[in-house]
Structure formats: structure tokens, C-alpha cells
Design a protein around this motif. Structure first.
Motif, PDB file in Angstrom:
ATOM      1  N   MET A  23       0.838  -1.211   0.000  1.00  0.00           N
ATOM      2  CA  MET A  23       0.000   0.000   0.000  1.00  0.00           C
ATOM      3  C   MET A  23       0.870   1.257   0.000  1.00  0.00           C
ATOM      4  O   MET A  23       0.595   2.214  -0.728  1.00  0.00           O
ATOM      5  CB  MET A  23      -0.933  -0.006   1.206  1.00  0.00           C
ATOM      6  N   LEU A  26       2.300   1.697  -3.440  1.00  0.00           N
ATOM      7  CA  LEU A  26       1.225   2.092  -4.351  1.00  0.00           C
ATOM      8  C   LEU A  26       0.890   3.568  -4.171  1.00  0.00           C
ATOM      9  O   LEU A  26       0.716   4.303  -5.147  1.00  0.00           O
ATOM     10  CB  LEU A  26      -0.015   1.225  -4.122  1.00  0.00           C
ATOM     11  N   GLU A  51      -0.522  -1.419 -10.831  1.00  0.00           N
ATOM     12  CA  GLU A  51      -1.603  -2.399 -11.052  1.00  0.00           C
ATOM     13  C   GLU A  51      -1.315  -3.689 -10.290  1.00  0.00           C
ATOM     14  O   GLU A  51      -2.212  -4.270  -9.682  1.00  0.00           O
ATOM     15  CB  GLU A  51      -1.746  -2.695 -12.549  1.00  0.00           C
ATOM     16  N   LYS A  54      -1.840  -3.053  -6.577  1.00  0.00           N
ATOM     17  CA  LYS A  54      -3.269  -2.977  -6.261  1.00  0.00           C
ATOM     18  C   LYS A  54      -3.867  -4.372  -6.177  1.00  0.00           C
ATOM     19  O   LYS A  54      -4.625  -4.688  -5.255  1.00  0.00           O
ATOM     20  CB  LYS A  54      -4.005  -2.157  -7.308  1.00  0.00           C
ATOM     21  N   CYS A  57      -2.803  -5.959  -2.916  1.00  0.00           N
ATOM     22  CA  CYS A  57      -3.564  -5.425  -1.784  1.00  0.00           C
ATOM     23  C   CYS A  57      -4.983  -6.004  -1.771  1.00  0.00           C
ATOM     24  O   CYS A  57      -5.484  -6.398  -0.706  1.00  0.00           O
ATOM     25  CB  CYS A  57      -3.606  -3.897  -1.835  1.00  0.00           C
ATOM     26  N   ASP A  58      -5.623  -6.051  -2.924  1.00  0.00           N
ATOM     27  CA  ASP A  58      -6.976  -6.626  -3.014  1.00  0.00           C
ATOM     28  C   ASP A  58      -6.989  -8.077  -2.545  1.00  0.00           C
ATOM     29  O   ASP A  58      -7.868  -8.486  -1.789  1.00  0.00           O
ATOM     30  CB  ASP A  58      -7.516  -6.540  -4.441  1.00  0.00           C
TER      31      ASP A  58
END
Length: 89
Positions: A23, A26, A51, A54, A57-58
Motif C-alpha cells: 500500500m 502504491l 496495477e 493494487k 492489496c486486493d
């Protein structure tokens, strides 16, 4: 970039990052892109890395949600066990 990596496969170092590190990186990428002072080729490269970060993290958030349980209480208000957390309700 090595010839082994495809655009759909995140770099190995991203796959090993803990949530907080991914994070933070990012957020740094977003700040750089928002400033608009990054050359085009570098913008594309860091956007691609963003990308992957992300997605990492998702994935970590989904794993955490799957592990969270809520404590169920009986009629007397005492804990009776646990049940999966329903984040939709």
C-alpha cells in the motif's frame, strides 16, 4: 523487465510484499503519477507496477475478510461460538 514475465503475472517481489508495504509503495506511485512530471515510458512502467500492487492489496484484503469471524451470542448474551462474518449485511 525479464523475458520470463508476462503482463498478467505480477513481479515476484510484489507477490511477497505484506499489505502495508504494498500500500505504501502504491501510494507513492499514485503521488508520482498525479504530479505529472514523470516521463511517458517511466509512467507506463510504474503504472504497470501499481496495477500489480493494487491486485496484491486486493488479494490480501480478501484473505483477511475470509478469516474474520463474528462472535455469536446466545439468548442470555453469552458467547456461543463463531460464524463467518457477512460483510454484506
Amino acid at each position: 523487465m525479464s523475458a520470463e514475465k508476462t503482463q498478467d503475472t505480477p513481479p515476484a517481489d510484489v507477490a511477497a510484499l505484506p499489505f502495508e508495504a504494498a500500500m505504501k509503495e502504491l501510494e507513492g506511485i499514485v503521488a508520482r503519477l498525479e504530479r505529472g512530471d514523470v516521463p511517458l515510458e517511466e509512467s507506463i512502467a510504474i503504472y504497470t507496477r501499481g496495477e500489480a500492487l493494487k491486485a496484491r492489496c486486493d488479494a490480501l484484503l480478501k484473505q483477511a475478510e475470509a478469516r474474520i469471524e463474528k462472535i455469536t451470542l446466545g439468548a442470555d448474551g453469552k458467547p456461543t461460538g463463531t460464524a463467518p462474518l457477512d460483510v454484506e449485511s
